[in-house]
Design a protein around this motif. Structure first.
Motif, PDB file in Angstrom:
ATOM      1  N   ALA A 163     -44.853  -3.954  43.984  1.00  0.00           N
ATOM      2  CA  ALA A 163     -45.523  -2.486  43.763  1.00  0.00           C
ATOM      3  C   ALA A 163     -46.211  -2.776  42.448  1.00  0.00           C
ATOM      4  CB  ALA A 163     -44.444  -1.626  43.525  1.00  0.00           C
ATOM      5  N   ALA A 164     -45.630  -3.521  41.692  1.00  0.00           N
ATOM      6  CA  ALA A 164     -46.706  -3.568  40.259  1.00  0.00           C
ATOM      7  C   ALA A 164     -47.767  -4.338  40.409  1.00  0.00           C
ATOM      8  CB  ALA A 164     -45.676  -4.226  39.287  1.00  0.00           C
ATOM      9  N   ARG A 165     -47.752  -5.200  41.329  1.00  0.00           N
ATOM     10  CA  ARG A 165     -48.815  -6.237  41.514  1.00  0.00           C
ATOM     11  C   ARG A 165     -49.792  -5.668  42.344  1.00  0.00           C
ATOM     12  NH1 ARG A 165     -47.497 -11.345  39.582  1.00  0.00           N
ATOM     13  NH2 ARG A 165     -45.216 -11.482  39.360  1.00  0.00           N
ATOM     14  N   ARG A 166     -49.614  -4.546  43.140  1.00  0.00           N
ATOM     15  CA  ARG A 166     -50.632  -3.842  43.932  1.00  0.00           C
ATOM     16  C   ARG A 166     -51.292  -2.837  43.091  1.00  0.00           C
ATOM     17  NH1 ARG A 166     -46.310  -3.905  47.958  1.00  0.00           N
ATOM     18  NH2 ARG A 166     -45.563  -1.889  47.126  1.00  0.00           N
ATOM     19  N   CYS A 167     -50.665  -2.441  42.025  1.00  0.00           N
ATOM     20  CA  CYS A 167     -51.211  -1.316  41.319  1.00  0.00           C
ATOM     21  C   CYS A 167     -51.930  -1.793  40.136  1.00  0.00           C
ATOM     22  CB  CYS A 167     -50.053  -0.078  40.913  1.00  0.00           C
ATOM     23  SG  CYS A 167     -49.241   0.578  42.399  1.00  0.00           S
ATOM     24  N   HIS A 168     -52.688  -0.676  39.404  1.00  0.00           N
ATOM     25  CA  HIS A 168     -53.712  -0.900  38.113  1.00  0.00           C
ATOM     26  C   HIS A 168     -53.049  -0.552  36.851  1.00  0.00           C
ATOM     27  CE1 HIS A 168     -56.320  -0.489  41.684  1.00  0.00           C
ATOM     28  NE2 HIS A 168     -57.147  -1.568  40.896  1.00  0.00           N
ATOM     29  N   LEU A 169     -52.011   0.344  36.952  1.00  0.00           N
ATOM     30  CA  LEU A 169     -51.251   0.754  35.779  1.00  0.00           C
ATOM     31  C   LEU A 169     -49.693   1.380  36.063  1.00  0.00           C
ATOM     32  CD1 LEU A 169     -52.467   4.192  34.085  1.00  0.00           C
ATOM     33  CD2 LEU A 169     -53.504   3.199  36.548  1.00  0.00           C
ATOM     34  N   GLY A 170     -49.029   1.445  35.049  1.00  0.00           N
ATOM     35  CA  GLY A 170     -47.809   2.048  35.508  1.00  0.00           C
ATOM     36  C   GLY A 170     -47.238   3.196  34.369  1.00  0.00           C
ATOM     37  N   LEU A 171     -46.487   4.047  35.078  1.00  0.00           N
ATOM     38  CA  LEU A 171     -45.781   5.188  34.368  1.00  0.00           C
ATOM     39  C   LEU A 171     -44.460   5.095  34.619  1.00  0.00           C
ATOM     40  CD1 LEU A 171     -48.641   7.864  34.857  1.00  0.00           C
ATOM     41  CD2 LEU A 171     -48.508   6.122  32.970  1.00  0.00           C
ATOM     42  N   THR A 172     -43.525   4.912  33.703  1.00  0.00           N
ATOM     43  CA  THR A 172     -42.003   5.083  33.812  1.00  0.00           C
ATOM     44  C   THR A 172     -41.467   6.398  33.140  1.00  0.00           C
ATOM     45  OG1 THR A 172     -41.888   2.743  34.398  1.00  0.00           O
ATOM     46  CG2 THR A 172     -40.117   3.881  33.602  1.00  0.00           C
ATOM     47  N   TYR A 173     -40.512   6.862  33.648  1.00  0.00           N
ATOM     48  CA  TYR A 173     -39.895   8.220  33.236  1.00  0.00           C
ATOM     49  C   TYR A 173     -38.584   8.269  32.400  1.00  0.00           C
ATOM     50  CZ  TYR A 173     -44.394  10.190  34.660  1.00  0.00           C
ATOM     51  OH  TYR A 173     -45.683  10.293  34.724  1.00  0.00           O
ATOM     52  N   GLU A 174     -38.473   7.165  31.806  1.00  0.00           N
ATOM     53  CA  GLU A 174     -37.255   6.965  30.802  1.00  0.00           C
ATOM     54  C   GLU A 174     -37.410   8.281  29.781  1.00  0.00           C
ATOM     55  OE1 GLU A 174     -34.593   5.344  31.062  1.00  0.00           O
ATOM     56  OE2 GLU A 174     -34.985   3.913  32.399  1.00  0.00           O
ATOM     57  N   PRO A 175     -36.241   8.687  29.001  1.00  0.00           N
ATOM     58  CA  PRO A 175     -36.780   9.783  28.006  1.00  0.00           C
ATOM     59  C   PRO A 175     -37.350   9.447  26.618  1.00  0.00           C
ATOM     60  CG  PRO A 175     -34.415   9.126  28.086  1.00  0.00           C
ATOM     61  CD  PRO A 175     -34.976   8.279  29.277  1.00  0.00           C
ATOM     62  N   ALA A 176     -38.202  10.366  26.291  1.00  0.00           N
ATOM     63  CA  ALA A 176     -38.696   9.845  25.003  1.00  0.00           C
ATOM     64  C   ALA A 176     -37.649  10.362  23.991  1.00  0.00           C
ATOM     65  CB  ALA A 176     -40.055  10.837  24.795  1.00  0.00           C
ATOM     66  N   LEU A 177     -37.818   9.928  22.651  1.00  0.00           N
ATOM     67  CA  LEU A 177     -36.716  10.373  21.503  1.00  0.00           C
ATOM     68  C   LEU A 177     -36.865  11.900  21.523  1.00  0.00           C
ATOM     69  CD1 LEU A 177     -37.261   7.432  19.103  1.00  0.00           C
ATOM     70  CD2 LEU A 177     -35.369   7.977  20.793  1.00  0.00           C
ATOM     71  N   PRO A 178     -35.802  12.308  20.875  1.00  0.00           N
ATOM     72  CA  PRO A 178     -35.841  13.844  20.528  1.00  0.00           C
ATOM     73  C   PRO A 178     -36.994  14.427  19.859  1.00  0.00           C
ATOM     74  CG  PRO A 178     -33.774  13.030  20.141  1.00  0.00           C
ATOM     75  CD  PRO A 178     -34.566  11.981  20.271  1.00  0.00           C
ATOM     76  N   ASP A 179     -37.875  13.515  18.936  1.00  0.00           N
ATOM     77  CA  ASP A 179     -39.030  14.075  18.447  1.00  0.00           C
ATOM     78  C   ASP A 179     -40.249  13.618  19.012  1.00  0.00           C
ATOM     79  OD1 ASP A 179     -39.072  11.308  18.234  1.00  0.00           O
ATOM     80  OD2 ASP A 179     -39.267  11.294  15.887  1.00  0.00           O
ATOM     81  N   GLY A 180     -40.174  13.114  20.365  1.00  0.00           N
ATOM     82  CA  GLY A 180     -41.054  12.863  20.983  1.00  0.00           C
ATOM     83  C   GLY A 180     -41.729  11.365  20.942  1.00  0.00           C
ATOM     84  N   THR A 181     -41.324  10.639  20.167  1.00  0.00           N
ATOM     85  CA  THR A 181     -41.605   9.339  19.948  1.00  0.00           C
ATOM     86  C   THR A 181     -41.404   8.197  21.213  1.00  0.00           C
ATOM     87  OG1 THR A 181     -41.173   9.299  17.617  1.00  0.00           O
ATOM     88  CG2 THR A 181     -41.397   7.130  18.523  1.00  0.00           C
ATOM     89  N   LEU A 182     -42.436   7.518  21.455  1.00  0.00           N
ATOM     90  CA  LEU A 182     -41.980   6.748  22.862  1.00  0.00           C
ATOM     91  C   LEU A 182     -41.611   5.553  22.354  1.00  0.00           C
ATOM     92  CD1 LEU A 182     -45.494   7.713  24.554  1.00  0.00           C
ATOM     93  CD2 LEU A 182     -43.337   8.619  24.661  1.00  0.00           C
TER      94      LEU A 182
END
Length: 409
Positions: free
Chosen positions: A184-203
């Motif tokens: 799937a990654a090789r077919r697509c142009h960019l990726g978004l994954t939905y692991e949690p951000a830290l409590p203050d919103g830091t990625l």
């Protein structure tokens, strides 16, 4: 290249307004999903979770398939390689012929098995929900779904195709879903994954890699009193190997010898042992050095103790550096956050996820777009409920900006 607009267009604002007031519905989904035990080894629970998620995503109109896990194996306590079964994975595809395609990933499994005492949700306060998988990452799946639902109602939807992979084995390094993620990654142009951000919103920015290994060590049994020198002590060899591996650690590589299994009665020289360890390299160079170090340590121990050693395992999560390719997607996320009044920052982490695997294909991916939360992998895991609409709006805007302005892989 996506334009880094600092404000919302009228069309974008209208789409994002669809997410306002969705907190209650998203929480209802998360609480219902968290009530289903879907530990990585609970195949019945994972099958039920896959059914529920397939029904939840059906209204989006994509083609939904359940994809069986690829074969996998492990070394058991007796040093034998045995088959290891994983659950089915969900794969959803819409508009595969669109000029730009985004891959969105999440995992339905948790670290809490069916016999774990942590099985129910409870509110710690008006905005903090404690429960298994609330943040990691059934909450993330709810954010993904809400964002995509809003985007599909936008005037920009026809310009963007998408694939979703919801896998069943992320918490155990994705051995059964790795081929699906890679393709799937090789077919697509960019990726978004939905692991949690830290409590203050830091990625999470750069990520270390991770490899889990087992060494099955076979020596020779003997009487511990009559003829101990005829024996070849597998426990001693395992301990020596653990020390040699630990000595490989440095600033760019952590090594954790985690368990030695084997042995028996005190009057028998043990002929079998299994050593298990984890390594986390922070660069490709460190990974190469670690692999060479494993080979040398194993060879030296085998000679020194006159034993046979079989190593099982690999670096299933390659390091994910924050290179220029990754940084340009982070900058898009940051600009979308600014348009929504959110300050978006990131920092390096030793944790790993499917984002490592996606980035290894050359795909730009931001992998902590889920809700804010914390204490994951513990019974204190919590979700910041006030972040659900916030993070869904962020992802919906990212999708709209990519649909409008394109993206070069």
């Amino acid at each position: 290249m996506v334009a880094l607009a600092s404000s919302l267009s009228a069309a974008e604002a209208a789409v994002l307004a669809r997410i306002d007031g969705r907190r209650g519905a998203m929480l209802a989904e998360i609480e219902a999903w968290s009530a289903i035990n879907s530990g990585s080894r609970n195949l019945d629970g994972l099958a039920r979770m896959a059914d529920v998620l397939a029904a939840a995503f059906a209204p989006l109109g994509g083609d939904i398939a359940r994809v069986a896990a690829a074969p996998a194996s492990r070394i058991d306590a007796d040093g034998r390689e045995v088959a290891l079964t994983h659950g089915d994975n969900l794969h959803i595809v819409k508009r595969p012929q669109a000029p730009v395609r985004v891959l969105m990933t999440g995992h339905m499994d948790t670290v809490f098995g069916a016999d774990h005492p942590f099985q129910a949700c409870r509110w710690l306060d008006a905005d903090t929900l404690n429960g298994p998988g609330t943040a990691d990452m059934k909450g993330g799946i709810a954010v993904l779904k809400a964002a995509l639902t809003a985007f599909e109602a936008s005037p920009f939807a026809d310009q963007l195709g998408w694939e979703i992979v919801l896998n069943s084995d992320e918490e155990v390094s994705s051995p059964g879903s790795a081929p699906l993620l890679d393709a799937a990654a090789r077919r697509c142009h960019l990726g978004l994954t939905y692991e949690p951000a830290l409590p203050d919103g830091t990625l999470a920015g750069a990520r270390a890699g991770s490899g889990n290994f087992s060494a099955a060590i076979h020596g020779r049994a003997a009487h511990a009193g009559r003829n101990p020198l005829d024996g070849r002590n597998a426990i001693v060899a395992a301990a020596d190997l653990a020390l040699r591996l630990a000595a490989l650690a440095g600033d760019d590589l952590s090594v954790n010898p985690a368990m030695i299994e084997g042995g028996g009665p005190n009057n028998i020289v043990p002929d079998t042992a299994v050593l298990r360890w984890n390594m986390r390299p922070r660069s490709g160079t460190a990974q190469v050095r670690a692999e060479a170090g494993i080979n040398k340590a194993v060879g030296d121990v085998a000679v020194a103790h006159d034993v046979m050693i079989h190593v099982h395992g690999r670096f299933a999560r390659p390091p994910k550096p924050l290179d220029a390719n990754q940084l340009r997607l982070f900058e898009l996320v940051q600009s979308c956050g600014a348009a929504l009044g959110l300050g978006i920052s990131w920092r390096d982490t030793g944790g790993v996820c499917d984002g490592n695997n996606l980035a290894a294909t050359g795909l730009a991916v931001v992998d902590t777009l889920g809700p804010r939360g914390g204490a994951i992998h513990s019974a204190d895991e919590f979700l910041c409920a006030d972040s659900l609409e916030e993070r869904a709006r962020l992802s919906a805007l990212i999708l709209m900006r990519v649909a409008q302005h394109g993206w070069q892989r």
